[in-house]
Design a protein around this motif. Structure first.
Motif, PDB file in Angstrom:
ATOM      1  N   PHE A  90      -7.583 -10.170   9.248  1.00  0.00           N
ATOM      2  CA  PHE A  90      -6.574  -9.155   8.984  1.00  0.00           C
ATOM      3  C   PHE A  90      -6.441  -8.356  10.269  1.00  0.00           C
ATOM      4  O   PHE A  90      -7.442  -7.993  10.874  1.00  0.00           O
ATOM      5  CB  PHE A  90      -7.011  -8.241   7.854  1.00  0.00           C
ATOM      6  N   SER A  91      -5.230  -8.114  10.673  1.00  0.00           N
ATOM      7  CA  SER A  91      -5.055  -7.304  11.865  1.00  0.00           C
ATOM      8  C   SER A  91      -5.049  -5.849  11.457  1.00  0.00           C
ATOM      9  O   SER A  91      -4.151  -5.402  10.730  1.00  0.00           O
ATOM     10  CB  SER A  91      -3.750  -7.681  12.560  1.00  0.00           C
ATOM     11  N   THR A  92      -6.052  -5.096  11.916  1.00  0.00           N
ATOM     12  CA  THR A  92      -6.136  -3.691  11.513  1.00  0.00           C
ATOM     13  C   THR A  92      -5.030  -2.872  12.169  1.00  0.00           C
ATOM     14  O   THR A  92      -4.859  -1.702  11.864  1.00  0.00           O
ATOM     15  CB  THR A  92      -7.517  -3.089  11.842  1.00  0.00           C
ATOM     16  N   GLU A  93      -4.264  -3.515  13.055  1.00  0.00           N
ATOM     17  CA  GLU A  93      -3.100  -2.817  13.606  1.00  0.00           C
ATOM     18  C   GLU A  93      -2.024  -2.608  12.543  1.00  0.00           C
ATOM     19  O   GLU A  93      -1.139  -1.779  12.701  1.00  0.00           O
ATOM     20  CB  GLU A  93      -2.523  -3.591  14.794  1.00  0.00           C
ATOM     21  N   GLY A  94      -2.111  -3.410  11.457  1.00  0.00           N
ATOM     22  CA  GLY A  94      -1.129  -3.264  10.380  1.00  0.00           C
ATOM     23  C   GLY A  94      -1.453  -2.136   9.414  1.00  0.00           C
ATOM     24  O   GLY A  94      -0.728  -1.927   8.451  1.00  0.00           O
ATOM     25  N   LEU A  95      -2.562  -1.428   9.647  1.00  0.00           N
ATOM     26  CA  LEU A  95      -2.963  -0.357   8.723  1.00  0.00           C
ATOM     27  C   LEU A  95      -1.983   0.810   8.756  1.00  0.00           C
ATOM     28  O   LEU A  95      -1.560   1.238   9.825  1.00  0.00           O
ATOM     29  CB  LEU A  95      -4.350   0.164   9.095  1.00  0.00           C
ATOM     30  N   VAL A  96      -1.633   1.309   7.579  1.00  0.00           N
ATOM     31  CA  VAL A  96      -0.830   2.529   7.495  1.00  0.00           C
ATOM     32  C   VAL A  96      -1.590   3.502   6.606  1.00  0.00           C
ATOM     33  O   VAL A  96      -2.422   3.083   5.797  1.00  0.00           O
ATOM     34  CB  VAL A  96       0.577   2.258   6.895  1.00  0.00           C
ATOM     35  N   PRO A  97      -1.319   4.811   6.758  1.00  0.00           N
ATOM     36  CA  PRO A  97      -1.998   5.773   5.888  1.00  0.00           C
ATOM     37  C   PRO A  97      -1.741   5.433   4.426  1.00  0.00           C
ATOM     38  O   PRO A  97      -0.653   4.978   4.069  1.00  0.00           O
ATOM     39  CB  PRO A  97      -1.347   7.110   6.265  1.00  0.00           C
ATOM     40  N   TYR A  98      -2.745   5.626   3.597  1.00  0.00           N
ATOM     41  CA  TYR A  98      -2.635   5.274   2.178  1.00  0.00           C
ATOM     42  C   TYR A  98      -1.512   6.033   1.484  1.00  0.00           C
ATOM     43  O   TYR A  98      -1.381   7.231   1.631  1.00  0.00           O
ATOM     44  CB  TYR A  98      -3.960   5.570   1.470  1.00  0.00           C
ATOM     45  N   GLU A  99      -0.708   5.312   0.754  1.00  0.00           N
ATOM     46  CA  GLU A  99       0.318   5.897  -0.115  1.00  0.00           C
ATOM     47  C   GLU A  99       0.188   5.199  -1.462  1.00  0.00           C
ATOM     48  O   GLU A  99       0.177   3.970  -1.498  1.00  0.00           O
ATOM     49  CB  GLU A  99       1.728   5.581   0.413  1.00  0.00           C
ATOM     50  N   PRO A 100       0.119   5.953  -2.539  1.00  0.00           N
ATOM     51  CA  PRO A 100       0.038   5.295  -3.851  1.00  0.00           C
ATOM     52  C   PRO A 100       1.213   4.336  -4.082  1.00  0.00           C
ATOM     53  O   PRO A 100       1.087   3.360  -4.814  1.00  0.00           O
ATOM     54  CB  PRO A 100       0.087   6.467  -4.842  1.00  0.00           C
ATOM     55  N   SER A 101       2.361   4.598  -3.409  1.00  0.00           N
ATOM     56  CA  SER A 101       3.546   3.742  -3.619  1.00  0.00           C
ATOM     57  C   SER A 101       3.284   2.268  -3.336  1.00  0.00           C
ATOM     58  O   SER A 101       3.839   1.399  -3.987  1.00  0.00           O
ATOM     59  CB  SER A 101       4.677   4.186  -2.689  1.00  0.00           C
ATOM     60  N   PHE A 102       2.445   1.992  -2.339  1.00  0.00           N
ATOM     61  CA  PHE A 102       2.211   0.589  -1.980  1.00  0.00           C
ATOM     62  C   PHE A 102       1.547  -0.168  -3.122  1.00  0.00           C
ATOM     63  O   PHE A 102       1.620  -1.389  -3.188  1.00  0.00           O
ATOM     64  CB  PHE A 102       1.334   0.489  -0.730  1.00  0.00           C
ATOM     65  N   LEU A 103       0.869   0.554  -3.997  1.00  0.00           N
ATOM     66  CA  LEU A 103       0.166  -0.093  -5.107  1.00  0.00           C
ATOM     67  C   LEU A 103       1.060  -0.310  -6.320  1.00  0.00           C
ATOM     68  O   LEU A 103       0.667  -0.984  -7.266  1.00  0.00           O
ATOM     69  CB  LEU A 103      -1.043   0.750  -5.522  1.00  0.00           C
ATOM     70  N   ALA A 104       2.266   0.283  -6.272  1.00  0.00           N
ATOM     71  CA  ALA A 104       3.125   0.241  -7.455  1.00  0.00           C
ATOM     72  C   ALA A 104       3.412  -1.198  -7.868  1.00  0.00           C
ATOM     73  O   ALA A 104       3.953  -1.979  -7.093  1.00  0.00           O
ATOM     74  CB  ALA A 104       4.434   0.977  -7.176  1.00  0.00           C
ATOM     75  N   GLY A 105       3.035  -1.535  -9.080  1.00  0.00           N
ATOM     76  CA  GLY A 105       3.303  -2.865  -9.601  1.00  0.00           C
ATOM     77  C   GLY A 105       2.271  -3.896  -9.189  1.00  0.00           C
ATOM     78  O   GLY A 105       2.368  -5.065  -9.559  1.00  0.00           O
ATOM     79  N   TRP A 106       1.293  -3.504  -8.401  1.00  0.00           N
ATOM     80  CA  TRP A 106       0.270  -4.445  -7.950  1.00  0.00           C
ATOM     81  C   TRP A 106      -1.082  -3.973  -8.423  1.00  0.00           C
ATOM     82  O   TRP A 106      -1.234  -2.850  -8.883  1.00  0.00           O
ATOM     83  CB  TRP A 106       0.299  -4.572  -6.415  1.00  0.00           C
TER      84      TRP A 106
END
Ligand SMILES: [Zn+2]
Ligand SMILES: [Zn+2]
Length: 393
Positions: free
Chosen positions: A263-279
């Motif tokens: 996993f490229s840790t360059e793809g990390l973004v600050p946590y947002e609950p939105s990214f989890l929506a539906g997953w």
């Protein structure tokens, strides 16, 4: 930050003198119960629940097709010192429940009223619905799921038809479950000072005479023999480790995860609950304390290898390394994966897909009939060759 799981290491020489790190209070690893506020993710247009769409890179309403951008906080991702676990926010920031698998022990979030969830990792239907842990450390950042369901199915079909020696019926397998799931991990940064001592060895050659018997007669011969001259050596080095990854999952098959690639840790973004929506997201089961123990062991092994490379001479023995850690920092991250399970003749098989790169790793049954035929074919070919050789000779 850099992706260093490919065997590339970043290290900088530090010229400050090293002091041993202060001992950590045990309580430091336990976050205080301060769950972050929970957010609702409903469609502004129609009120239906929104879902993070990897294909659109935004929240998507499956009811009215509205699309809503996720505003990513424009801030650096915090890496906390080990002593500051208590300051981390807790909870996922969403009202979710978890299914606890009675087979593999994974605790995975789910949304909505569904009570008949199965375990996304092992496929077991023996799951208990429970409250999500509000005291678990909240992820500081995550890599958003980039691989959508469409390409997962395609990747899976391509993979299953590319395998050798598998039952023909496998390609027609129908019952395939693909679940997008965020897998928990810890990353650690640390500065390490290593003092090492060893015995270095220098090769030298001597000529030795020996007696042997040739055709019943004793003969004196000589040969060159390699010897080692040992001498004491010692040294020190300073390295910096960045984003050493420790998977904190219980559900995931570690062998499969190991073949998933980086996993490229360059793809990390600050946590947002939105990214989890539906997953779904797995709660970590390896806590920070145990995670750091594993991370430390990983770093110590790497330091030992690096010190071994530093030892002068042609060879060495009795290498002893003493590491002093400084400025240890951690963060809790979520890694996107697709967990695919499929049934074949009454058994469940696990497949993982890297949700950032689309790389696949999985298990599948063998066809013993095909293997036996191949072996038989090989034997026949050998016999045939032998017969031909005899005729030719
Ligand atoms: Zn809508
Ligand atoms: Zn399970």
């Amino acid at each position: 930050m850099q992706d260093d799981s490919q065997g590339r290491f970043s290290f900088t020489m530090l010229d400050e003198t090293c002091e041993p790190p202060p001992p950590l209070p045990r309580a430091a690893f336990r976050p205080e119960a301060s769950p972050a506020a929970e957010v609702d993710l409903d469609c502004d247009e129609c009120g239906a629940p929104l879902r993070w769409s990897p294909d659109e890179g935004a929240l998507h309403c499956e009811h009215c097709n509205a699309v809503k951008e996720v505003v990513v906080r424009d801030e650096a991702i915090l890496e906390r010192p080990l002593s500051a676990a208590g300051e981390a926010a807790t909870g996922l920031g969403r009202a979710v429940r978890v299914t606890e698998c009675q087979n593999c022990g994974a605790r995975v979030t789910f949304e909505g009223p569904s009570t008949s969830e199965s375990c996304p990792f092992c496929g077991s239907a023996e799951v208990l619905s429970q409250e999500a842990s509000r005291n678990a450390i909240r992820p500081e950042s995550l890599i958003p799921l980039e691989v959508g369901r469409g390409s997962v199915e395609e990747t899976f079909r391509r993979w299953i038809s590319s395998l050798w020696f598998r039952p023909n019926a496998l390609k027609r397998t129908k019952r395939v479950e693909a679940v997008g799931v965020y897998v928990p991990a810890w990353t650690f940064d640390a500065a390490v000072h290593s003092d090492w001592s060893a015995q270095s060895g220098t090769y030298y050659w001597v000529r030795e005479t020996y007696t042997t018997r040739i055709n019943g007669k004793r003969q004196v011969r000589s040969r060159r023999v390699r010897k080692v001259r040992w001498w004491p050596s010692w040294g020190q080095r300073d390295d910096h480790h960045d984003d050493r990854l420790v998977i904190a999952s219980r559900g995931i098959d570690e062998d499969l995860a190991g073949s998933l690639g980086d996993f490229s840790t360059e793809g990390l973004v600050p946590y947002e609950p939105s990214f989890l929506a539906g997953w779904r997201a797995e709660e970590y089961q390896v806590d920070l304390e145990e995670g750091w123990r594993r991370g430390q062991r990983m770093i110590e092994e790497l330091q030992r290898e690096r010190c071994a490379d530093d030892v002068p001479g042609d060879t060495h023995r009795s290498l002893s390394v003493r590491n002093t850690f400084r400025d240890v920092r951690w963060k809790h991250v979520l890694l996107p994966m697709w967990s695919v399970t499929y049934d074949f003749r009454g058994r469940s098989y696990a497949v993982l897909i890297n949700g950032q790169t689309g790389r696949i790793a999985g298990r599948a049954p063998y066809s013993w009939v095909k293997i036996a035929l191949a072996v038989l074919g090989g034997l026949l070919a050998l016999t045939g060759a032998a017969v031909l050789a005899r005729h030719a000779g």
